[in-house]
Design a protein around this motif. Structure first.
Motif, PDB file in Angstrom:
ATOM      1  N   GLY A  94       0.819  -1.210   0.000  1.00 56.22           N
ATOM      2  CA  GLY A  94       0.000   0.000   0.000  1.00 56.22           C
ATOM      3  C   GLY A  94       0.853   1.261   0.000  1.00 56.22           C
ATOM      4  O   GLY A  94       0.527   2.245  -0.666  1.00 56.22           O
ATOM      5  N   ILE A  95       1.955   1.235   0.752  1.00 54.40           N
ATOM      6  CA  ILE A  95       2.882   2.366   0.762  1.00 54.40           C
ATOM      7  C   ILE A  95       3.431   2.607  -0.640  1.00 54.40           C
ATOM      8  O   ILE A  95       3.486   3.741  -1.120  1.00 54.40           O
ATOM      9  CB  ILE A  95       4.032   2.118   1.760  1.00 54.40           C
ATOM     10  N   ASN A  96       3.842   1.530  -1.298  1.00 55.84           N
ATOM     11  CA  ASN A  96       4.378   1.649  -2.653  1.00 55.84           C
ATOM     12  C   ASN A  96       3.347   2.218  -3.616  1.00 55.84           C
ATOM     13  O   ASN A  96       3.666   3.025  -4.502  1.00 55.84           O
ATOM     14  CB  ASN A  96       4.864   0.284  -3.146  1.00 55.84           C
ATOM     15  N   GLU A  97       2.087   1.801  -3.445  1.00 56.95           N
ATOM     16  CA  GLU A  97       1.028   2.294  -4.322  1.00 56.95           C
ATOM     17  C   GLU A  97       0.809   3.787  -4.119  1.00 56.95           C
ATOM     18  O   GLU A  97       0.613   4.530  -5.085  1.00 56.95           O
ATOM     19  CB  GLU A  97      -0.266   1.521  -4.059  1.00 56.95           C
ATOM     20  N   PHE A  98       0.863   4.248  -2.863  1.00 54.99           N
ATOM     21  CA  PHE A  98       0.722   5.680  -2.597  1.00 54.99           C
ATOM     22  C   PHE A  98       1.882   6.462  -3.211  1.00 54.99           C
ATOM     23  O   PHE A  98       1.693   7.544  -3.786  1.00 54.99           O
ATOM     24  CB  PHE A  98       0.652   5.949  -1.093  1.00 54.99           C
ATOM     25  N   GLU A  99       3.095   5.919  -3.080  1.00 62.42           N
ATOM     26  CA  GLU A  99       4.263   6.594  -3.642  1.00 62.42           C
ATOM     27  C   GLU A  99       4.157   6.701  -5.157  1.00 62.42           C
ATOM     28  O   GLU A  99       4.552   7.719  -5.753  1.00 62.42           O
ATOM     29  CB  GLU A  99       5.538   5.860  -3.244  1.00 62.42           C
ATOM     30  N   GLU A 100       3.619   5.664  -5.798  1.00 60.72           N
ATOM     31  CA  GLU A 100       3.438   5.701  -7.248  1.00 60.72           C
ATOM     32  C   GLU A 100       2.438   6.779  -7.659  1.00 60.72           C
ATOM     33  O   GLU A 100       2.494   7.300  -8.779  1.00 60.72           O
ATOM     34  CB  GLU A 100       2.955   4.335  -7.743  1.00 60.72           C
ATOM     35  N   LEU A 101       1.536   7.134  -6.734  1.00 63.24           N
ATOM     36  CA  LEU A 101       0.563   8.192  -7.003  1.00 63.24           C
ATOM     37  C   LEU A 101       1.113   9.574  -6.645  1.00 63.24           C
ATOM     38  O   LEU A 101       0.392  10.578  -6.745  1.00 63.24           O
ATOM     39  CB  LEU A 101      -0.728   7.927  -6.215  1.00 63.24           C
ATOM     40  N   GLY A 102       2.371   9.603  -6.210  1.00 59.75           N
ATOM     41  CA  GLY A 102       3.011  10.885  -5.938  1.00 59.75           C
ATOM     42  C   GLY A 102       2.990  11.331  -4.498  1.00 59.75           C
ATOM     43  O   GLY A 102       3.366  12.474  -4.189  1.00 59.75           O
ATOM     44  N   VAL A 103       2.578  10.481  -3.572  1.00 58.94           N
ATOM     45  CA  VAL A 103       2.541  10.840  -2.158  1.00 58.94           C
ATOM     46  C   VAL A 103       3.940  10.700  -1.560  1.00 58.94           C
ATOM     47  O   VAL A 103       4.598   9.671  -1.729  1.00 58.94           O
ATOM     48  CB  VAL A 103       1.545   9.948  -1.378  1.00 58.94           C
ATOM     49  N   ASN A 104       4.377  11.725  -0.853  1.00 64.02           N
ATOM     50  CA  ASN A 104       5.672  11.683  -0.168  1.00 64.02           C
ATOM     51  C   ASN A 104       5.634  10.616   0.919  1.00 64.02           C
ATOM     52  O   ASN A 104       4.692  10.547   1.699  1.00 64.02           O
ATOM     53  CB  ASN A 104       5.977  13.052   0.451  1.00 64.02           C
ATOM     54  N   LYS A 105       6.691   9.782   0.972  1.00 64.49           N
ATOM     55  CA  LYS A 105       6.708   8.669   1.928  1.00 64.49           C
ATOM     56  C   LYS A 105       6.585   9.141   3.370  1.00 64.49           C
ATOM     57  O   LYS A 105       6.044   8.438   4.222  1.00 64.49           O
ATOM     58  CB  LYS A 105       7.982   7.843   1.754  1.00 64.49           C
ATOM     59  N   GLU A 106       7.081  10.343   3.666  1.00 63.85           N
ATOM     60  CA  GLU A 106       7.001  10.868   5.032  1.00 63.85           C
ATOM     61  C   GLU A 106       5.564  11.132   5.458  1.00 63.85           C
ATOM     62  O   GLU A 106       5.287  11.237   6.654  1.00 63.85           O
ATOM     63  CB  GLU A 106       7.828  12.152   5.144  1.00 63.85           C
ATOM     64  N   LYS A 107       4.653  11.242   4.495  1.00 65.71           N
ATOM     65  CA  LYS A 107       3.252  11.502   4.808  1.00 65.71           C
ATOM     66  C   LYS A 107       2.435  10.222   4.963  1.00 65.71           C
ATOM     67  O   LYS A 107       1.243  10.277   5.255  1.00 65.71           O
ATOM     68  CB  LYS A 107       2.626  12.363   3.708  1.00 65.71           C
ATOM     69  N   ILE A 108       3.084   9.066   4.777  1.00 63.86           N
ATOM     70  CA  ILE A 108       2.351   7.798   4.805  1.00 63.86           C
ATOM     71  C   ILE A 108       2.535   7.111   6.151  1.00 63.86           C
ATOM     72  O   ILE A 108       3.661   6.896   6.614  1.00 63.86           O
ATOM     73  CB  ILE A 108       2.833   6.859   3.680  1.00 63.86           C
ATOM     74  N   ALA A 109       1.423   6.752   6.789  1.00 63.37           N
ATOM     75  CA  ALA A 109       1.453   5.998   8.047  1.00 63.37           C
ATOM     76  C   ALA A 109       1.027   4.563   7.773  1.00 63.37           C
ATOM     77  O   ALA A 109       0.072   4.325   7.031  1.00 63.37           O
ATOM     78  CB  ALA A 109       0.520   6.633   9.077  1.00 63.37           C
ATOM     79  N   LEU A 110       1.739   3.615   8.348  1.00 62.78           N
ATOM     80  CA  LEU A 110       1.415   2.192   8.175  1.00 62.78           C
ATOM     81  C   LEU A 110       0.663   1.691   9.406  1.00 62.78           C
ATOM     82  O   LEU A 110       1.200   1.660  10.510  1.00 62.78           O
ATOM     83  CB  LEU A 110       2.698   1.379   7.990  1.00 62.78           C
ATOM     84  N   ILE A 111      -0.598   1.315   9.210  1.00 70.28           N
ATOM     85  CA  ILE A 111      -1.419   0.776  10.295  1.00 70.28           C
ATOM     86  C   ILE A 111      -2.099  -0.497   9.800  1.00 70.28           C
ATOM     87  O   ILE A 111      -2.951  -0.442   8.903  1.00 70.28           O
ATOM     88  CB  ILE A 111      -2.477   1.783  10.790  1.00 70.28           C
ATOM     89  N   THR A 112      -1.715  -1.617  10.344  1.00 71.28           N
ATOM     90  CA  THR A 112      -2.306  -2.899   9.954  1.00 71.28           C
ATOM     91  C   THR A 112      -3.760  -2.963  10.423  1.00 71.28           C
ATOM     92  O   THR A 112      -4.059  -2.569  11.555  1.00 71.28           O
ATOM     93  CB  THR A 112      -1.521  -4.059  10.578  1.00 71.28           C
ATOM     94  N   PRO A 113      -4.688  -3.434   9.594  1.00 68.33           N
ATOM     95  CA  PRO A 113      -6.101  -3.508   9.987  1.00 68.33           C
ATOM     96  C   PRO A 113      -6.306  -4.336  11.251  1.00 68.33           C
ATOM     97  O   PRO A 113      -5.603  -5.327  11.477  1.00 68.33           O
ATOM     98  CB  PRO A 113      -6.771  -4.185   8.782  1.00 68.33           C
TER      99      PRO A 113
END
Length: 254
Positions: free
Chosen positions: A26-45
């Motif tokens: 999911g992080i990789n998919e956000f990065e491919e959409l142009g989201v800066n990695k520092e803005k991505i939080a990883l929370i397992t469901p």
């Protein structure tokens, strides 16, 4: 959907202070959409653990559907091509060449793919070895999970680990296709067995291994169950979101 993404979606992602991914994929998919990695939080469901605190006694599903075979291979989900059911049925057919004590149970609503499966099942003479139950919920679904000897989630693409982790909470070993978000969560806590999508011999051999080594499979499942109960409950999930909101609030006050 494309129009929404162009007009609103990309702007929402660009302006968001944080976006939440459930897995590294999911992080990789956000990065491919142009989201800066520092803005991505990883929370397992998280999971409603309490729903699995009182499980039905073993044997109820077998009795209801008159299942006589020694071992049940179970699929739970909508009957759609993306779930890899053609791959699963073909692998199961290979398994029946080596043993006749197994049955494949497919639980879920038809999403347009069942006629194709019916054709494969008829072609391979599996009619008495594949059981379709339709949609099950509540105690009926839990009974299916409890009585199954292994759950197979063979999707082409799968975002979440809902069904596999539900199976683990019922004490049932799982097999998941690799290179999906679901498989990442399984691999991370060594919760089950992973196979390459489309490799019918690998899936057949893995099902065979799980059925022939129940002690090992159950031990792996039990360890994963304890981890899910201690780390992925709804309460833990709420705590993670509260920590994220607190972090954002404190940053906003600076």
């Amino acid at each position: 959907r494309w129009l929404f993404d162009v007009i609103f979606g990309y702007r929402i992602l660009r302006d968001a202070r944080k976006v939440i991914a459930e897995t590294e994929i999911g992080i990789n998919e956000f990065e491919e959409l142009g989201v800066n990695k520092e803005k991505i939080a990883l929370i397992t469901p998280s999971f409603a653990i309490e729903e699995f605190s009182q499980l039905p006694s073993p044997g109820q599903f077998r009795e209801r559907y008159n299942v006589k075979e020694k071992s049940i291979v179970l699929f739970l989900g909508r009957i759609h091509w993306i779930k890899g059911l053609g791959f699963l049925v073909e692998s199961f057919y290979e398994l029946t060449k080596a043993r006749d004590d197994v049955i494949l149970v497919i639980v879920g609503n038809d999403d347009g793919y069942k006629p194709i499966l019916d054709k494969l099942i008829k072609e391979w003479n599996l009619s008495d070895k594949v059981l379709f139950t339709g949609f099950l919920s509540g105690v009926d679904k839990l009974s299916a999970l409890v009585d199954a000897d292994v759950i197979a989630q063979t999707s082409v693409y799968e975002q979440g680990t809902g069904v596999p982790f539900e199976a683990i909470l019922c004490g049932t070993p799982i097999i998941v296709s690799k290179n999906t978000s679901a498989s990442e969560n399984v691999r991370k806590i060594d919760a089950g067995y992973l196979v390459e999508y489309g490799n019918k011999n690998e899936l057949k051999d893995t099902i065979q291994y799980v059925l022939d080594n129940p002690a090992e499979a159950k031990s792996k499942t039990q360890k994963a169950k304890e981890h899910i109960k201690s780390s992925l409950s709804l309460e833990k999930g709420i705590e993670k979101y509260e920590e994220l909101y607190k972090e954002l609030s404190e940053d906003g006050e600076k």
